[in-house]
Design an enzyme around this catalytic site. Structure first.
Site, PDB file in Angstrom:
ATOM      1  N   GLY A   1       2.064  -2.709   7.461  1.00 46.49           N
ATOM      2  CA  GLY A   1       3.540  -4.168   8.065  1.00 46.49           C
ATOM      3  C   GLY A   1       5.126  -3.458   8.378  1.00 46.49           C
ATOM      4  O   GLY A   1       6.057  -4.309   8.507  1.00 46.49           O
TER       5      GLY A   1
ATOM      6  N   LYS B   1      -5.057 -11.592   8.332  1.00 47.61           N
ATOM      7  CA  LYS B   1      -3.972 -12.079   6.902  1.00 47.61           C
ATOM      8  C   LYS B   1      -3.534 -14.323   7.233  1.00 47.61           C
ATOM      9  O   LYS B   1      -4.661 -14.890   7.474  1.00 47.61           O
ATOM     10  CB  LYS B   1      -3.083 -11.905   6.807  1.00 47.61           C
ATOM     11  CG  LYS B   1      -2.607  -9.962   7.127  1.00 47.61           C
ATOM     12  CD  LYS B   1      -1.718  -9.370   6.786  1.00 47.61           C
ATOM     13  CE  LYS B   1      -2.405  -7.325   6.891  1.00 47.61           C
ATOM     14  NZ  LYS B   1      -1.144  -6.991   6.268  1.00 47.61           N
TER      15      LYS B   1
ATOM     16  N   GLU C   1      -2.887  -6.559  -0.951  1.00 44.97           N
ATOM     17  CA  GLU C   1      -1.802  -8.218  -1.279  1.00 44.97           C
ATOM     18  C   GLU C   1      -2.125  -8.492  -2.204  1.00 44.97           C
ATOM     19  O   GLU C   1      -1.607  -9.089  -2.743  1.00 44.97           O
ATOM     20  CB  GLU C   1      -1.433  -8.512   0.049  1.00 44.97           C
ATOM     21  CG  GLU C   1      -0.483  -7.584   1.453  1.00 44.97           C
ATOM     22  CD  GLU C   1      -1.074  -8.335   2.689  1.00 44.97           C
ATOM     23  OE1 GLU C   1      -2.075  -8.898   3.301  1.00 44.97           O
ATOM     24  OE2 GLU C   1      -0.577  -7.515   3.570  1.00 44.97           O
TER      25      GLU C   1
ATOM     26  N   SER D   1       0.022  -0.614   9.710  1.00 49.03           N
ATOM     27  CA  SER D   1       0.367   0.619  11.262  1.00 49.03           C
ATOM     28  C   SER D   1      -0.427   0.949  11.669  1.00 49.03           C
ATOM     29  O   SER D   1       0.330   1.520  12.572  1.00 49.03           O
ATOM     30  CB  SER D   1       2.237   0.664  11.222  1.00 49.03           C
ATOM     31  OG  SER D   1       2.771  -0.123  10.166  1.00 49.03           O
TER      32      SER D   1
ATOM     33  N   GLU E   1      -5.520   2.189   2.565  1.00 52.44           N
ATOM     34  CA  GLU E   1      -4.000   1.749   3.802  1.00 52.44           C
ATOM     35  C   GLU E   1      -3.202   1.753   2.444  1.00 52.44           C
ATOM     36  O   GLU E   1      -2.355   1.396   1.888  1.00 52.44           O
ATOM     37  CB  GLU E   1      -4.836   0.407   3.619  1.00 52.44           C
ATOM     38  CG  GLU E   1      -5.867   0.063   4.297  1.00 52.44           C
ATOM     39  CD  GLU E   1      -5.646  -1.982   4.543  1.00 52.44           C
ATOM     40  OE1 GLU E   1      -5.704  -2.173   6.222  1.00 52.44           O
ATOM     41  OE2 GLU E   1      -5.436  -2.600   4.204  1.00 52.44           O
TER      42      GLU E   1
ATOM     43  N   HIS F   1      -7.762  -6.342  -1.111  1.00 49.02           N
ATOM     44  CA  HIS F   1      -6.456  -5.241  -0.189  1.00 49.02           C
ATOM     45  C   HIS F   1      -5.340  -5.565  -0.681  1.00 49.02           C
ATOM     46  O   HIS F   1      -5.144  -6.464  -1.828  1.00 49.02           O
ATOM     47  CB  HIS F   1      -6.268  -6.457   1.037  1.00 49.02           C
ATOM     48  CG  HIS F   1      -5.266  -6.635   1.916  1.00 49.02           C
ATOM     49  ND1 HIS F   1      -3.948  -6.492   1.145  1.00 49.02           N
ATOM     50  CD2 HIS F   1      -5.480  -6.154   3.101  1.00 49.02           C
ATOM     51  CE1 HIS F   1      -3.404  -5.699   2.282  1.00 49.02           C
ATOM     52  NE2 HIS F   1      -4.385  -6.038   3.885  1.00 49.02           N
TER      53      HIS F   1
ATOM     54  N   ASN G   1      -7.283  -7.389  10.893  1.00 48.03           N
ATOM     55  CA  ASN G   1      -7.346  -8.673   8.986  1.00 48.03           C
ATOM     56  C   ASN G   1      -6.100  -9.548   9.601  1.00 48.03           C
ATOM     57  O   ASN G   1      -5.193  -8.936   9.881  1.00 48.03           O
ATOM     58  CB  ASN G   1      -6.358  -7.617   8.101  1.00 48.03           C
ATOM     59  CG  ASN G   1      -6.693  -8.544   6.784  1.00 48.03           C
ATOM     60  OD1 ASN G   1      -6.422  -9.680   7.201  1.00 48.03           O
ATOM     61  ND2 ASN G   1      -5.826  -8.076   6.098  1.00 48.03           N
TER      62      ASN G   1
HETATM   63  P1  PGA Z   1      -0.663  -3.690   9.156  1.00 47.97           P
HETATM   64  O1  PGA Z   1      -1.528  -4.197   8.776  1.00 47.97           O
HETATM   65  O2  PGA Z   1      -1.856  -2.972   9.924  1.00 47.97           O
HETATM   66  O3  PGA Z   1       0.023  -4.630  10.039  1.00 47.97           O
HETATM   67  O4  PGA Z   1       0.124  -3.495   8.820  1.00 47.97           O
HETATM   68  C1  PGA Z   1      -3.337  -3.879   7.963  1.00 47.97           C
HETATM   69  C2  PGA Z   1      -3.413  -4.547   6.943  1.00 47.97           C
HETATM   70  O5  PGA Z   1      -3.020  -4.771   5.220  1.00 47.97           O
HETATM   71  O6  PGA Z   1      -5.045  -4.498   6.937  1.00 47.97           O
END
Ligand code: PGA
Length: 251
Positions: free
Chosen positions: A174, A11, A98, A214, A168, A96, A9
């Site tokens: 992140g 982003k 976000e 992460s 998630e 997601h 992903n």
């Molecule tokens: P990350 O993000 O691996 O940077 O923690 C995962 C995601 O939000 O899909």
């Protein structure tokens, strides 16, 4: 049997030239290894068509990170599921955290998005997960169950079977804080049981449930070794071909 999947992903990262270069690097890396999982990259809308032109989509799946909750019309700035499908993409990330957190996506809008994605032969990678407070106060089972029920349980068993789920935990995205492999297994097993209670054992057993938050080359192996963790949705570590491949080859 359900598939193992590693999906990137990206982003809101990479310019178009940078994104095409990254896609080429992943595509090239896949020529030299025989991955034991499906590999997918989910990229910004602007990158879909050009990336589709430089990858072998039989080996490397392509997805968007979102789509609109309407088919077409006066929705300035939105990108519809038919538009995404017309680029050659096969997948779309939906729900997601976000999008839920910063853009107010609700179960109602997500229902529409899932419907439109399926109508356009896009496989939704549907995200669920709790925030830190819900993890700490122990309500995370209820939160995750409600996210699945409210946005997905209107689907027929046949349509539900077309989905990929991604658990998630928001507190792990992140942040460098990964759920432990035991924490992931606990909630993945719960998610599978929730699906089983609604759609039966066969649908539950065949649903791929990815872990995201992460996930890195260093922790992927332990996570993927858990029986109910069927792969990962990878943010930060997907922005570097070598680290992304380090996760792909953890299977
Ligand atoms: P990350 O993000 O691996 O940077 O923690 C995962 C995601 O939000 O899909």
């Amino acid at each position: 049997m359900r598939k193992n999947i590693v999906a990137g992903n990206w982003k809101m990262n990479t310019t178009l030239p940078e994104g095409v270069k990254l896609a080429e690097e992943v595509n090239n890396a896949l020529k030299t290894v025989e991955p034991k999982c499906d590999v997918i990259i989910c990229v910004p809308f602007t990158h879909l068509f050009p990336v589709n032109n430089v990858i072998d989509t039989k080996k490397l799946g392509l997805g968007a990170e979102n789509c609109a909750d309407h088919r077409s019309g006066a929705y300035t700035g939105e990108v519809s599921a038919p538009m995404v499908a017309s680029t050659g993409a096969q997948y779309v990330i939906l729900g997601h955290s976000e999008r839920r957190q910063y853009y107010g996506e609700t179960a109602e809008t997500l229902k529409e998005k899932v419907r439109l994605a399926l109508d356009n032969n896009l496989t939704p990678i549907f995200c669920i997960g709790e925030v830190l407070e819900q993890r700490e106060n122990g309500t995370y089972f209820d939160v995750v169950k409600a996210q699945i029920e409210d946005a997905l349980f209107n689907l027929s068993a046949e349509d539900f079977s077309k989905l990929i789920l991604a658990y998630e935990p928001v507190w792990a995205i992140g942040t460098g804080k990964t759920a432990t492999d035991d924490q992931a297994q606990e909630i993945h097993a719960f998610i599978r049981k929730t699906i089983e209670d609604k759609y039966g054992k066969e649908v539950a057993e065949n649903t791929s449930i990815l872990y995201g938050g992460s996930c890195k080359p260093g922790n992927a192996k332990a996570l993927f070794a858990k029986p109910d963790v069927d792969g990962g949705l990878i943010g930060g570590a997907a922005l570097d071909a070598e680290s992304f491949m380090g996760i792909v080859t953890a299977f």
